[in-house]
Structures are given as structure tokens and as C-alpha cells.
Design a protein around this motif. Sequence first.
Motif, PDB file in Angstrom:
ATOM      1  N   THR A 510       0.583  -1.036  -0.295  1.00 28.08           N
ATOM      2  CA  THR A 510      -0.342   0.173   0.121  1.00 28.08           C
ATOM      3  C   THR A 510       0.632   0.863  -0.035  1.00 28.08           C
ATOM      4  N   GLU A 511       0.230   2.014  -0.306  1.00 30.13           N
ATOM      5  CA  GLU A 511       1.170   3.687  -0.598  1.00 30.13           C
ATOM      6  C   GLU A 511       0.053   4.683  -0.131  1.00 30.13           C
ATOM      7  N   PRO A 512       0.284   5.907   0.225  1.00 26.80           N
ATOM      8  CA  PRO A 512      -0.875   6.813   0.612  1.00 26.80           C
ATOM      9  C   PRO A 512      -0.923   7.944  -0.763  1.00 26.80           C
ATOM     10  N   ILE A 513      -2.191   8.150  -1.404  1.00 25.69           N
ATOM     11  CA  ILE A 513      -2.358   8.671  -1.878  1.00 25.69           C
ATOM     12  C   ILE A 513      -1.722  10.036  -1.652  1.00 25.69           C
ATOM     13  N   GLY A 514      -1.829  10.487  -1.054  1.00 24.57           N
ATOM     14  CA  GLY A 514      -1.746  12.620  -0.608  1.00 24.57           C
ATOM     15  C   GLY A 514      -2.266  13.545  -1.348  1.00 24.57           C
ATOM     16  N   LEU A 515      -3.395  13.440  -1.107  1.00 24.06           N
ATOM     17  CA  LEU A 515      -4.595  13.658  -1.628  1.00 24.06           C
ATOM     18  C   LEU A 515      -5.793  14.729  -0.691  1.00 24.06           C
ATOM     19  N   PRO A 516      -6.582  14.455  -0.404  1.00 19.61           N
ATOM     20  CA  PRO A 516      -7.214  15.355   0.900  1.00 19.61           C
ATOM     21  C   PRO A 516      -8.802  13.359   0.833  1.00 19.61           C
ATOM     22  N   LYS A 517      -8.920  13.630   1.601  1.00 14.84           N
ATOM     23  CA  LYS A 517      -9.984  12.782   1.939  1.00 14.84           C
ATOM     24  C   LYS A 517     -11.594  12.838   1.065  1.00 14.84           C
ATOM     25  N   GLU A 518     -11.639  11.963   0.140  1.00 12.17           N
ATOM     26  CA  GLU A 518     -13.349  11.929  -0.070  1.00 12.17           C
ATOM     27  C   GLU A 518     -13.635  10.540  -0.385  1.00 12.17           C
ATOM     28  N   ASN A 519     -15.448  10.458  -0.315  1.00 12.21           N
ATOM     29  CA  ASN A 519     -15.924   9.732  -0.296  1.00 12.21           C
ATOM     30  C   ASN A 519     -15.813   8.718  -2.048  1.00 12.21           C
ATOM     31  N   VAL A 520     -14.690   8.379  -2.559  1.00 12.67           N
ATOM     32  CA  VAL A 520     -14.044   7.558  -3.839  1.00 12.67           C
ATOM     33  C   VAL A 520     -13.500   6.364  -3.766  1.00 12.67           C
ATOM     34  N   VAL A 521     -13.656   6.132  -4.706  1.00 14.18           N
ATOM     35  CA  VAL A 521     -12.792   5.004  -4.983  1.00 14.18           C
ATOM     36  C   VAL A 521     -12.969   4.480  -6.356  1.00 14.18           C
ATOM     37  N   LYS A 522     -11.091   4.014  -6.585  1.00 21.15           N
ATOM     38  CA  LYS A 522     -11.556   4.373  -8.191  1.00 21.15           C
ATOM     39  C   LYS A 522      -9.847   2.955  -8.118  1.00 21.15           C
ATOM     40  N   TYR A 523     -10.798   2.731  -9.580  1.00 15.48           N
ATOM     41  CA  TYR A 523      -9.548   0.754  -9.744  1.00 15.48           C
ATOM     42  C   TYR A 523      -8.789   1.779 -11.085  1.00 15.48           C
ATOM     43  N   ILE A 524      -7.075   1.088 -10.902  1.00 18.04           N
ATOM     44  CA  ILE A 524      -6.362   1.061 -11.689  1.00 18.04           C
ATOM     45  C   ILE A 524      -6.244  -0.168 -11.937  1.00 18.04           C
ATOM     46  N   LEU A 525      -6.873  -0.200 -13.547  1.00 17.34           N
ATOM     47  CA  LEU A 525      -6.745  -1.735 -14.530  1.00 17.34           C
ATOM     48  C   LEU A 525      -5.308  -1.425 -15.089  1.00 17.34           C
ATOM     49  N   ALA A 526      -5.421  -2.871 -16.000  1.00 18.96           N
ATOM     50  CA  ALA A 526      -4.274  -3.169 -16.835  1.00 18.96           C
ATOM     51  C   ALA A 526      -4.645  -2.032 -18.955  1.00 18.96           C
ATOM     52  N   ASP A 527      -3.753  -2.343 -19.004  1.00 15.93           N
ATOM     53  CA  ASP A 527      -3.602  -1.572 -19.998  1.00 15.93           C
ATOM     54  C   ASP A 527      -4.396  -0.345 -19.861  1.00 15.93           C
ATOM     55  N   ASP A 528      -3.566   0.851 -18.929  1.00 16.24           N
ATOM     56  CA  ASP A 528      -4.199   1.802 -19.150  1.00 16.24           C
ATOM     57  C   ASP A 528      -4.785   2.237 -18.641  1.00 16.24           C
ATOM     58  N   SER A 529      -6.020   0.835 -18.554  1.00 17.39           N
ATOM     59  CA  SER A 529      -7.821   1.952 -18.225  1.00 17.39           C
ATOM     60  C   SER A 529      -8.353   2.198 -17.008  1.00 17.39           C
ATOM     61  N   TRP A 530      -9.092   2.379 -16.404  1.00 18.22           N
ATOM     62  CA  TRP A 530      -9.791   3.216 -14.835  1.00 18.22           C
ATOM     63  C   TRP A 530     -11.386   2.743 -14.972  1.00 18.22           C
ATOM     64  N   VAL A 531     -11.084   2.778 -13.890  1.00 19.24           N
ATOM     65  CA  VAL A 531     -12.731   3.745 -13.178  1.00 19.24           C
ATOM     66  C   VAL A 531     -12.949   3.342 -11.904  1.00 19.24           C
ATOM     67  N   CYS A 532     -13.802   4.668 -12.021  1.00 23.32           N
ATOM     68  CA  CYS A 532     -13.896   5.375 -10.787  1.00 23.32           C
ATOM     69  C   CYS A 532     -15.243   6.063 -10.163  1.00 23.32           C
ATOM     70  N   LEU A 533     -15.427   5.199  -9.057  1.00 23.06           N
ATOM     71  CA  LEU A 533     -16.899   5.360  -8.765  1.00 23.06           C
ATOM     72  C   LEU A 533     -17.196   6.537  -7.274  1.00 23.06           C
ATOM     73  N   ARG A 534     -17.906   7.565  -7.952  1.00 21.08           N
ATOM     74  CA  ARG A 534     -18.037   8.987  -6.518  1.00 21.08           C
ATOM     75  C   ARG A 534     -19.679   9.636  -6.097  1.00 21.08           C
ATOM     76  N   PRO A 535     -20.105   9.651  -5.559  1.00 23.09           N
ATOM     77  CA  PRO A 535     -21.094  10.375  -4.958  1.00 23.09           C
ATOM     78  C   PRO A 535     -20.513  11.897  -5.933  1.00 23.09           C
ATOM     79  N   SER A 536     -22.979  12.293  -6.230  1.00 23.22           N
ATOM     80  CA  SER A 536     -22.081  13.752  -6.596  1.00 23.22           C
ATOM     81  C   SER A 536     -22.558  14.644  -5.675  1.00 23.22           C
ATOM     82  N   GLY A 537     -21.345  15.234  -5.513  1.00 15.72           N
ATOM     83  CA  GLY A 537     -21.317  16.252  -4.580  1.00 15.72           C
ATOM     84  C   GLY A 537     -22.666  17.718  -4.404  1.00 15.72           C
ATOM     85  N   THR A 538     -22.928  17.816  -5.979  1.00  6.82           N
ATOM     86  CA  THR A 538     -24.014  18.530  -6.012  1.00  6.82           C
ATOM     87  C   THR A 538     -25.554  18.420  -6.916  1.00  6.82           C
ATOM     88  N   GLU A 539     -25.722  16.595  -6.701  1.00  7.42           N
ATOM     89  CA  GLU A 539     -27.008  16.651  -7.164  1.00  7.42           C
ATOM     90  C   GLU A 539     -27.138  15.073  -6.364  1.00  7.42           C
TER      91      GLU A 539
END
Length: 577
Positions: A510-539
Motif C-alpha cells: 500500500t502507499e499513500p495517495i497524498g490528496l484530501p480524503k473524499e468518498n471516492v474509490v478508483k480502480y486502476i486496470l491493465a492497459d491504462d484503463s480505469w474506473v472511478c466511483l463517487r457520489p455527486s457533490g451537487t446532485e
Amino acid sequence: MSHWEMVYEKWRSFEQLDPALKQELDGMIDKKTLEDAFYTELTFGTGGMRGVLGPGTNRMNIYTVRKAVDGLANYLQAHAGDAGERGVAISYDSRYMSQEFALETAKVLGAHGIKAYVFETLHPTPLLSFAVRYLGTAAGVMITASHNPPEYNGFKVYNEDGGQITPDEASDIIGYIGETEDELLVPYLEQDKLEEQGWLNWIGLTVDYAYLEQLAGISKLDAAEQQKAKELQIVFTPLHGTAHDLVLKGLDQLTFNQVDVVEEQAVTDPEFSTVESPNPEEHQAFTMAIALGKQTHADVLIGTDPDADRLGVAAQDAAGEYAVLTGNQLGALMLDYILSHSDPVLLKNARMIKTIVTSELGRKIADANGVKTIDTLTGFKYIGEKIRQFDATDETFVFGYEESYGYLISDFVRDKDAVQAAVLACEMAYYWKKQGKTLFDALHLLYETYGYYLEDMSSLTLKGKEGSEKIAAIMARTRNEPLTEIGGLQVAYVEDYLAGERKAVHSDRTEPIGLPKENVVKYILADDSWVCLRPSGTEPKIKCYFGVREPDEQTGRQQLSKLKTDMENAISRADSV
């Protein structure tokens, strides 16, 4: 009697309740509707608050606004000793109650002995940011709900740098808001008293002129080219919002004279009656602009959202049809144009800033020009905060953007600025037209150089108290039971921004992300692909973002489809638990 029923009774029996709110409250007989209006207080998040208009503590109305202003005023008096004299700049957009909420803000500030500087007419969000910096006020307030539906309005707070308040600043303000016990009894002064005692000051055109002077400086054209009439046919729609005058003046400064405005959408209309949604991210918002573009044979179509902090752009694609560029695509084109027209010597310590859900294509373009990329959490407030840090270093800001159609070219504003972006987009279209190319031609040149970076986003709307609980449950399950494969691609890392760590799936590293804490989960996949899940902050939505890099467009779209299908199924499973 439940807590919400007690609060409801307090409002219902309040003799001085605003007549319009009282009438609406008297007509609310459905218990579920009443509970949703009173079961909680409207959330003041990391930038302010936004909600449906109407009576109740969980709604936008003069009382919830007054309470927020009361907390802000107490915060300013505790943290900025000269806040009373420096004052607060206030602007508002074309929504229902925007002008009234702006005046209510001034009324409460005046009761605290804090000056208010209020625009005489509706103005864009970036002008509020600029006004804070130009006038040297202690803070700023923008009354807007951006591109939300007509029943919404909002209250955004800006710090003395002209940026959206940071999470730490928001936390402090929330603490002071919490000390205001009764939103119905917040002290305020009437407008005549404010003006008589000098607490209310109207902002004239001086700020507009100063902004336009800075705006002219973002051009990459030489002086002679700037003054030459441009052969570029433009269609512009402000989508019933605030951008009309400033965009036209900005284009005129660079002698873009062939501009046709969608007149039906130049009218300020809080119902946004010509569109399903006044959001340039949604392509239906360009329907009328496309029709006008076909009549005028336009080279480029530009559209701004109601508070003019987001820009959408459409141009002719390979089939000769008008198509809307995504925020990622337009951002990449702008970045490439800026860097390719900048002195390499001046780029030595240059920085490009993007969010974690923004395309990786921008990083590749920046790398190719020797420019470092900095990632931030989602939200332009984080980009503005990073720019402020550059003031104390030798780093230079060259561009910032996010996938949701927000761009900043020059840091004389510290929030996303659709006026700047509109002018630069037209200049960029002019440049490529002289090369015999459309913006889509230019985009495919980037793909051919760096690979086909394609992105998409899906969202699930879950309204009310039950919806909020479901969103929380989905995020909890995603975090506690992370996926190991998505769309046929192995998950290499899981980034949990609430925990602040990045975990390798197939090891204990494991390693620290170095950004403020927020309710977000991001998957880093093979081949430079990625998926990120987060609740909207405004809706009331949970959003899922996808990104792929493939050797060709067809393969990229197929892989995107696989990622979306798998994630939608995973969210559905989590929602059903």
C-alpha cells in the motif's frame, strides 16, 4: 412527535414566516414530502449548499440562506479582522430567487457590520471570482445552482483568493453555521438601512472592463492577427444564463465578428424552457444551436451553462454533422493549442492541473511538452487551491480542466471560466480552419499521436433520504468488497480516497495517495484503463467514470462498453442488498 415534526410545527406557527413560503407550506399535506423538507438541514458541503427551492430546513429559502450567511459572517469576523471593511463580493445567476438570495446575503452581512459588494445585474460565476480578487474582498458568494433543474438554487462561497473554499475552510464555516440555533431568527437589516449606512455597495461596470482587459491577454495570436477580421462563423448560446454580454465582448476584442446568437436562448429564463436541461454536457442542449449552425454554415458552436462556468463546443465531424466534443476532448485540444503556441523556455516550471476522473490524454500531451501534470480530487476548488500554492513557489500555471466541461486558461480567475474557454475555443477553431481542418480533425491528430483515449460516465439518481442511504450503502460495499476484474481486465490497484491509500490487488503493498480524503474509490486496470466511483457533490446521484486507451476507436468503444456493463451490474447488486 418526531424531531422533524417539531421543526415543522415551529415553522408553521412562526407568525412572521414569509407569505410565499407560508402559502406553499400550507399546501404541503403529504407526510413524506413534509418529512423530506424538515428531517434534516440542507447540507453545507465543501463549496456551499445547493437544493430544491421551498419551505423547510432541507430546502433553499431565505431562512436557510440567512443561517448560512450568519455562519459565514461569524467565521469571517473570527478569521479576518478586517472583514468588515474589506467586505464580501456577491453575484447571482438567472434562477428563481437568485437576486433575492443575493440581497438576503447582504442584509445579514450588514447586520454583522460587514460590507457587501453586489453586482447590479446577473453575472457569471467567474466574474464573482475575479471581483473578489479585483476588489480585495475577504470572501465572495455566488447564488447559483449551475446546470441543475429549474427547481434548484444554491449558495457557493469563495475565499479571499477568489477560489471556492477549501475543505478546511468549509469545515470551519460549517462549525459556525451550526452555532446559529434558529434559522427563523437570524438578524438582518433592510435594504434602505444597508444603503443608508454604507453596508450595501453596488458593483458597476468597472469590474467587467477590468476582466475584459485580462481576457484579451489569453490570446496566442500576435497583435496584428488579433486585430484582423476573422473568417470564422460562430454560433453561440448562453442557454438562458449569464454569459451573453461578456462572451460577445470577449470575441469582439479579438475581431471575431461573425457570431450568430441563438436568440431564443439569449433570454434569461429560470425555467430554461427551450431545453430539457441547461447543461452543455448534455448534447440535447445544442439542438437549437445545431439548427442555426446548419443555416449559417457555422464552423464552431459554443454553449455556456447558466452561471457560465462550463462550456460545451460542437463542430463538424467526419460525416459533416455537428457533434459535441466531450469535456475531455475539448480540454486536450485546448491544452495542445496552448502548449504548442507557448515559448518552450517559459514552460520550464509550467504545471497543468486535472482531476482524477479526467482523461489521461492530457498528461501525455503535457509530458510531450515538458510540462508536469498535477492531479487533484474532483471539483475545481482543488485546482484553485493548487494554483494558490503556486504563488509561493516558482511553478507556473498553464492550464486546468476537468471532464465535466470546466476549463481555466489564465489564473486571473480562480475557478472554471466558460468565458475564457469560449474565446479560446473560437481562436483554436480559427487556427485549425486556416490549416484546412475542423476541431474533430485536430482531435484525431492527437489520437494518432498519443493513442485513442476514450472516456464515458454513467450515473444513478437516488433522491431523498432513502436515496442518500442507498448511495452510502453502495459506496460502503464497493469499498469493503472491491472488484478484482472489470470488463475482462484485471484490477491492478484500488485507490480508496476516503482511507487515503492505494492498494495493490495482488500483493500487500500500500502507499499513500497524498490528496484530501473524499468518498471516492478508483480502480486502476491493465492497459491504462480505469474506473472511478463517487457520489455527486451537487446532485442526488452516484457517478461512475470510465477511461480506456486503445490503438483504435472501435476497440476503445468496445472496451468502454464492457467496463460500463460490469460496473452497472456491480452497482445494481450493491443497491439491492
